[in-house]
Scaffold this active site. Structure first.
Site, PDB file in Angstrom:
ATOM      1  N   LYS A 288     -21.828  -3.024  36.433  1.00 58.84           N
ATOM      2  CA  LYS A 288     -22.393  -1.716  36.766  1.00 58.84           C
ATOM      3  C   LYS A 288     -23.736  -1.848  37.516  1.00 58.84           C
ATOM      4  CE  LYS A 288     -19.306   0.787  34.359  1.00 58.84           C
ATOM      5  NZ  LYS A 288     -18.331  -0.291  34.060  1.00 58.84           N
TER       6      LYS A 288
HETATM    7  C1  LIG Z   1     -16.973  -0.456  34.199  1.00 59.71           C
HETATM    8  C2  LIG Z   1     -16.340  -1.774  33.921  1.00 59.71           C
HETATM    9  C3  LIG Z   1     -15.012  -2.063  34.333  1.00 59.71           C
HETATM   10  C4  LIG Z   1     -14.120  -1.046  35.021  1.00 59.71           C
HETATM   11  O1  LIG Z   1     -14.525  -0.779  36.332  1.00 59.71           O
HETATM   12  P1  LIG Z   1     -13.967   0.534  37.078  1.00 59.71           P
HETATM   13  O2  LIG Z   1     -14.742   0.620  38.344  1.00 59.71           O
HETATM   14  O3  LIG Z   1     -14.264   1.674  36.154  1.00 59.71           O
HETATM   15  O4  LIG Z   1     -12.515   0.327  37.305  1.00 59.71           O
HETATM   16  C5  LIG Z   1     -14.514  -3.333  34.064  1.00 59.71           C
HETATM   17  N1  LIG Z   1     -15.243  -4.247  33.397  1.00 59.71           N
HETATM   18  C6  LIG Z   1     -16.506  -3.997  32.979  1.00 59.71           C
HETATM   19  C7  LIG Z   1     -17.241  -5.047  32.216  1.00 59.71           C
HETATM   20  C8  LIG Z   1     -17.104  -2.763  33.245  1.00 59.71           C
HETATM   21  O5  LIG Z   1     -18.353  -2.526  32.816  1.00 59.71           O
END
Ligand SMILES: *Cc1c(COP(=O)(O)O)cnc(C)c1O
Length: 495
Positions: free
Chosen positions: A112
């Site tokens: 993120k």
């Molecule tokens: C948010 C997240 C995801 C999923 O990503 P999306 O863009 O929502 O598909 C996968 N792995 C981790 C560790 C995340 O924080």
């Protein structure tokens, strides 16, 4: 380049306006009216550049209303300094035909950060560019990771405040510590008596309270959100698809123009959709492999064309993928259908009213040209963590293991031998208990810090400094409130 709603209202916005607005006023998501095209020279030209320079080149294709200098400054503030513990920001580790794109070297040890370090800079610059005089207050309800990443991104950014609500009992000890020790003059962190849904409902109610919003407007304050449907969170993610391709080129793992696969652990469909944009701009991608956990609504959709959220919800060891409504899929449907906004609006109505929609065989065939999907349960995920460690002495987190298993399954089923990038979305330290259990360690009785230390015995990478520092960091936020008090807290904080 302009931005319009996937659901066909009359809004036509610049990227700066779309980033401030977040979501279109018909409930749709903003999409670019055209997809910029690049050629192989553009890609070859990236190999000798830093991540920041690569980012500036890719972003300039979409943020055509930002000046070159504005983009550079945003990118340098997001990825410069010491915020990331890897010089190349998103490094690639290679193992034979598999390559791991590590997106977790930022301040909160998860992917993120790639977007939430840049979004606040893009938003703050957008406020200046558009002459917006209001202050923006970002409200976030978090089940853990997004809240911390947003706090880190928005801290001390001009003209913006951020208030994060987390469920008092719904986050891990380390996630709570990450938030209550947050520094910054413009941040507030509040525990809500209740679970994540209570916190989220509370935030939604505040956004929906017209009288309250008008009162804030009168004081020069506008509420906004940092969730993953904002275009300013999607566009930074396109960069690392280009960057990893350039890295493989530079390391002579591939030839210029060679098609490769990306395998992405998917929840809200934001990360993998960024890969779709990169592919449609001209990055040589063969397949985008969509990896899910037991909440396999996307696997079913990509195999059948029917999206159906009416199903059991499972809590898994990959909590960031525990999702039944993948919001960003709406953007894919827009592009696949060639902009049939009335059709998108109808499907989204079906989803809201019946919990399902069906795109039919023609669109499904187009989608399957690009995407391949499968899912992995917790037991196989843990086995995969152990197998990777035994084979390669490399420790992956649970989400990355789901992707790696999916990449294996893809190869077995299709026989495709193209080079494959596994998109790694979290540091194993972030999901330490599950990873240690997979490695055969008994974790009973270990507190969060003992878990970090225990994992360090297996992992070549050290405990990330921001996680280690939590041991002694002072608690700066201790407010607890009931759901009904959330609006009052917002008012007290900003007026
Ligand atoms: C948010 C997240 C995801 C999923 O990503 P999306 O863009 O929502 O598909 C996968 N792995 C981790 C560790 C995340 O924080």
């Amino acid at each position: 380049m302009n931005y319009i709603s996937t659901r066909g209202n009359e809004q036509i916005l610049t990227s700066a306006q779309a980033i401030i607005a977040g979501i279109a006023n018909d409930g749709g998501l903003f999409v670019p009216t055209e997809l910029p095209q690049i050629d192989l020279d553009f890609i070859a030209g990236l190999t000798e550049l830093s991540y920041q320079e690569r980012a500036a080149k890719v972003l300039a294709k979409f943020l055509t209303d930002y000046t070159e200098i504005e983009i550079k400054e945003c990118v340098n503030r997001a990825y410069g300094g010491q915020k990331f513990d890897a010089d190349d920001i998103a490094p690639v580790s290679s193992f034979d035909a598999e390559h791991v794109l590590e997106l977790w070297h930022g301040p909160t040890s998860a992917f993120k950060d790639m977007a939430l370090q840049l979004l606040p800079q893009l938003m703050s610059t957008a406020l200046k560019k558009t002459g917006e005089k209001n202050d923006i207050v970002i409200l976030v309800a978090t089940s853990g990771d997004t809240g911390k990443a947003a706090l880190e991104g928005f801290k001390d950014v001009d003209q913006i405040r951020i208030i994060v609500f987390y469920p008092e009992t719904g986050v891990s000890k380390i996630q709570r510590l990450q938030m209550v020790t947050q520094e910054g003059g413009n941040v507030s962190v509040v525990a809500v008596n209740g679970n994540f849904d209570d916190a989220q409902t509370g935030v939604k109610n505040i956004f929906g309270d017209r009288a309250f919003n008008e009162k804030l407007q009168a004081h020069g304050v506008q509420l906004s959100s940092a969730n993953s449907i904002n275009w300013g969170r999607l566009v930074p993610q396109i960069v690392y698809y280009f960057s990893s391709y350039a890295d493989l080129l530079k390391k002579n793992k591939i030839k210029l123009g060679e098609k490769i696969n990306f395998c992405v652990p998917t929840g809200n469909f934001g990360n993998i959709l960024a890969g779709y944009y990169a592919m449609n701009m001209g990055l040589p991608i063969n397949k985008l492999i969509c990896a899910s956990n037991a909440n396999n609504v996307l696997t079913d959709f990509l195999q059948s064309g029917i999206y159906n959220k009416n199903r059991d919800f499972y809590k898994t060891i990959t909590p960031s993928m525990d999702i039944l409504i993948s919001s960003n899929l709406e953007r894919l449907l827009y592009h696949i259908s060639g902009g049939k906004t009335a059709q998108i609006a109808a499907w989204m109505r079906d989803l809201a009213q019946k919990g399902s929609y069906d795109v039919g065989p023609d669109y499904l065939a187009q989608i399957q040209n690009v995407f391949w999907a499968t899912w992995t349960d917790d037991q196989k995920t843990q086995a995969k963590i152990q197998a990777i460690y035994k084979d390669k002495q490399y420790v992956v987190d649970t989400h990355t293991a789901v992707a790696w298993q999916a990449a294996d399954d893809y190869k077995t089923v299709t026989g495709d031998t193209a080079q494959t990038v596994i998109v790694s979305t979290a540091s194993p330290y972030k999901f330490n208990a599950s990873v240690l259990t997979a490695l055969g360690v008994d974790v009973t009785g270990l507190d969060e810090f003992a878990l970090l230390d225990a994992l360090a015995a297996y992992n070549a990478a050290m405990v990330p400094a921001p996680l280690a520092a939590l041991r002694t960091a002072p608690v700066l936020h201790s407010t607890v409130c009931a759901t009904e008090e959330m609006e009052h807290i917002v008012e007290k904080t900003i007026l």
